[in-house]
Design a protein around this motif. Structure first.
Motif, PDB file in Angstrom:
ATOM      1  N   THR A 110      -5.016   3.256   5.839  1.00 22.73           N
ATOM      2  CA  THR A 110      -5.469   3.221   4.444  1.00 22.73           C
ATOM      3  C   THR A 110      -4.484   2.460   3.580  1.00 22.73           C
ATOM      4  OG1 THR A 110      -6.580   5.343   4.751  1.00 22.73           O
ATOM      5  CG2 THR A 110      -6.208   4.635   2.495  1.00 22.73           C
ATOM      6  N   ASN A 111      -3.192   2.648   3.817  1.00 23.17           N
ATOM      7  CA  ASN A 111      -2.190   1.884   3.075  1.00 23.17           C
ATOM      8  C   ASN A 111      -2.353   0.390   3.318  1.00 23.17           C
ATOM      9  OD1 ASN A 111      -1.016   4.128   1.930  1.00 23.17           O
ATOM     10  ND2 ASN A 111       0.597   4.271   3.445  1.00 23.17           N
ATOM     11  N   GLY A 140       0.818  -1.218   0.000  1.00 23.18           N
ATOM     12  CA  GLY A 140       0.000   0.000   0.000  1.00 23.18           C
ATOM     13  C   GLY A 140       0.846   1.259   0.000  1.00 23.18           C
ATOM     14  N   TRP A 141       1.924   1.245   0.783  1.00 20.91           N
ATOM     15  CA  TRP A 141       2.805   2.406   0.838  1.00 20.91           C
ATOM     16  C   TRP A 141       3.497   2.630  -0.507  1.00 20.91           C
ATOM     17  CZ3 TRP A 141       8.179   2.912   0.449  1.00 20.91           C
ATOM     18  CH2 TRP A 141       8.679   4.171   0.777  1.00 20.91           C
ATOM     19  N   GLY A 181      -3.309  -2.122   0.446  1.00 23.63           N
ATOM     20  CA  GLY A 181      -2.350  -3.186   0.188  1.00 23.63           C
ATOM     21  C   GLY A 181      -2.954  -4.573   0.269  1.00 23.63           C
ATOM     22  N   HIS A 197      -1.953   8.933   1.796  1.00 21.92           N
ATOM     23  CA  HIS A 197      -2.835   8.246   2.733  1.00 21.92           C
ATOM     24  C   HIS A 197      -2.102   7.994   4.032  1.00 21.92           C
ATOM     25  CE1 HIS A 197      -4.409   6.558  -1.233  1.00 21.92           C
ATOM     26  NE2 HIS A 197      -5.281   7.454  -0.846  1.00 21.92           N
ATOM     27  N   GLU A 241       1.007   3.955  -2.976  1.00 22.38           N
ATOM     28  CA  GLU A 241       0.716   5.356  -2.660  1.00 22.38           C
ATOM     29  C   GLU A 241       1.771   6.280  -3.261  1.00 22.38           C
ATOM     30  OE1 GLU A 241      -0.191   7.471   1.483  1.00 22.38           O
ATOM     31  OE2 GLU A 241       1.897   6.808   1.305  1.00 22.38           O
TER      32      GLU A 241
END
Length: 84
Positions: A31-32, A16-17, A36, A27, A20
């Motif tokens: 949220t990440n 997720g990171w 993810g 985020h 992003e």
């Protein structure tokens, strides 16, 4: 060998990171993680059903598939957001 809950969390947060950063979003950690993990499910589904390659375990390939799925998810969410 499947991933345990800790493995899902680590892969989810990292994927997720990375997504992003690549997609130019901003985020938070939660949220990440959500992006993810959903991206990992989406990427795994595509990998298994379209390419016929199941992906699993705690390895680099799983991270790449989760990252690509997370990028696809953010892209699709961006399209939906623009239309609304």
């Amino acid at each position: 060998m499947g991933l345990g809950i800790i493995g899902w969390l680590v892969i989810g947060i990292v994927a997720g990171w990375l997504a992003e950063k690549v997609m130019g979003r901003n985020h938070g950690l939660l949220t990440n993680l959500i992006v993810g993990v959903i991206g990992a499910l989406l990427g795994g589904f595509i990998s298994n059903n379209i390419f016929g390659t199941p992906v699993g375990g705690f390895n680099f390939v799983t991270l790449i598939v989760a990252f690509l799925g997370a990028c696809l998810l953010l892209f699709l969410l961006g399209l939906v957001k623009r239309r609304a």
